[in-house]
Design an enzyme around this catalytic site. Structure first.
Site, short mmCIF file in Angstrom:
data_model
loop_
_atom_site.label_atom_id
_atom_site.label_comp_id
_atom_site.label_asym_id
_atom_site.label_seq_id
_atom_site.Cartn_x
_atom_site.Cartn_y
_atom_site.Cartn_z
N ASP A 1 0.83 -1.21 0.00
CA ASP A 1 0.00 0.00 0.00
C ASP A 1 0.86 1.26 0.00
O ASP A 1 1.99 1.25 0.49
CB ASP A 1 -0.93 -0.03 1.23
N ASN B 1 -11.03 -2.52 -5.13
CA ASN B 1 -10.28 -1.62 -6.03
C ASN B 1 -10.98 -1.44 -7.38
O ASN B 1 -10.69 -0.48 -8.11
CB ASN B 1 -8.85 -2.11 -6.25
C1 IPE Z 1 -5.43 -2.69 -0.15
O1 IPE Z 1 -5.08 -1.36 -0.35
C2 IPE Z 1 -5.47 -3.40 -1.47
C3 IPE Z 1 -4.18 -3.59 -2.12
C4 IPE Z 1 -3.02 -3.28 -1.61
C5 IPE Z 1 -4.21 -4.23 -3.41
P1 IPE Z 1 -6.20 -0.21 -0.45
O2 IPE Z 1 -5.48 1.07 -0.61
O3 IPE Z 1 -7.19 -0.55 -1.48
O4 IPE Z 1 -6.89 -0.32 0.98
P2 IPE Z 1 -7.84 0.70 1.76
O5 IPE Z 1 -8.95 1.04 0.84
O6 IPE Z 1 -7.02 1.92 2.08
O7 IPE Z 1 -8.24 -0.03 2.98
C1 IPE Z 2 -1.61 0.24 -3.35
O1 IPE Z 2 -1.41 1.62 -3.39
C2 IPE Z 2 -1.88 -0.33 -4.73
C3 IPE Z 2 -3.27 -0.73 -4.98
C4 IPE Z 2 -4.21 -0.73 -4.09
C5 IPE Z 2 -3.61 -1.16 -6.31
P1 IPE Z 2 -2.62 2.63 -3.38
O2 IPE Z 2 -3.02 2.89 -4.79
O3 IPE Z 2 -3.69 2.18 -2.49
O4 IPE Z 2 -1.90 3.93 -2.80
P2 IPE Z 2 -2.47 4.89 -1.67
O5 IPE Z 2 -2.85 4.04 -0.50
O6 IPE Z 2 -3.64 5.60 -2.26
O7 IPE Z 2 -1.33 5.79 -1.35
MG MG Z 3 -4.08 2.40 -0.53
#
Ligand code: IPE
Ligand code: IPE
Ligand code: MG
Length: 244
Positions: free
Chosen positions: A21, A69
């Site tokens: 993340d 997502n």
């Molecule tokens: C969790 O990250 C999913 C992945 C890393 C693929 P998110 O960024 O989607 O999680 P939330 O929404 O902050 O909980």
């Molecule tokens: C994790 O990074 C990757 C996916 C969930 C696909 P994020 O895209 O959630 O990045 P932040 O949490 O918004 O910084």
């Molecule tokens: Mg995230």
């Protein structure tokens, strides 16, 4: 002493799961588009996969794209799918004897991505080193619901006796049925939650959270997580005296 030197090679966690993340915030901090964070994050995946394989980790399960997502803006989802397609590097997997696998509701992925994934799964199927498992279009509630559905059908067709259902049988119906539960779950990016990842499987996993955004989570950060894990005492409900 570096974190790498602190690692006891005889006690490497068998299964490491990672919630990768922080890509978007990493990019935003640099005044760039979120997709740039995903691009650099994909480089981190290759670096960490290679290091984990070298250490002797047997299963590395990466939360790559969650069921939730799909609800992101269409252009981000499209960019992520394109990046996924481009980032599957069979050569790196072959070089490191890595077996590539996927868990999740892959029917939802675009055909061109699924085709690429399936080719890589087939190509690496005989590799005997680390299993690199991408959780794609994955969420625990999806997985557990699917398992319940499959069990109900097996009961209906007479292949499963409801009396025989225990946690081992249940685990056998999950997408993760080919691997042991994670020993260590790492979440980068500073959030303290599981976001629907491996809820059943992490019942007794050691949890490790760090603020580092995924694109910056490189070798030493990973070695630190392993070394912190090795200092923990896993009691599984027993007393410390029973363990030692
Ligand atoms: C969790 O990250 C999913 C992945 C890393 C693929 P998110 O960024 O989607 O999680 P939330 O929404 O902050 O909980
Ligand atoms: C994790 O990074 C990757 C996916 C969930 C696909 P994020 O895209 O959630 O990045 P932040 O949490 O918004 O910084
Ligand atoms: Mg995230």
């Amino acid at each position: 002493m570096s974190y790498k030197e602190q690692i006891d090679l005889n006690r490497i966690p068998c299964h490491v799961a990672i919630i990768m993340d922080g890509n978007g915030r990493w990019a935003k901090q640099r005044g760039r588009e979120r997709s740039y964070g995903h691009q650099v994050g994909a480089e981190t995946v290759h670096i960490i996969a290679e290091e984990a394989a070298k250490l002797g980790v047997e299963y590395l399960t990466l939360y790559t794209f969650s069921t939730e997502n799909w609800g992101r803006p269409a252009e981000e989802v499209t960019a992520l799918m394109g990046l996924l397609f481009e980032s599957i590097e069979e050569e790196t997997f072959m070089k490191n004897n890595i077996r590539f696998r996927v868990i999740g509701d892959t029917d939802k992925l675009p055909d061109y991505v699924r085709g690429r994934l399936n080719a890589c799964i087939a190509h690496t199927a005989d590799n005997t080193g680390m299993n690199l498992v991408l959780a794609l279009s994955y969420s625990s509630r999806w997985e557990i619901t699917e398992a319940a559905k499959k069990m109900a059908m097996a009961v209906q067709s007479g292949d499963l006796n409801p009396e025989e259902i225990d946690s081992e049988v249940f685990s056998g119906y999950l997408a993760t049925n080919f691997m042991p539960d994670p020993d260590l779950l790492i979440r980068t990016g500073g959030e303290l939650r599981l976001s629907n990842y491996l809820l059943w499987q992490c019942a007794y996993s050691e949890l490790y959270f760090c603020d580092t955004y995924w694109p910056d989570f490189r070798e030493e950060a990973f070695f630190k997580a392993i070394s912190v894990f090795q200092k923990r005492e896993r009691r599984f409900g027993k007393t410390s005296e029973q363990i030692s």
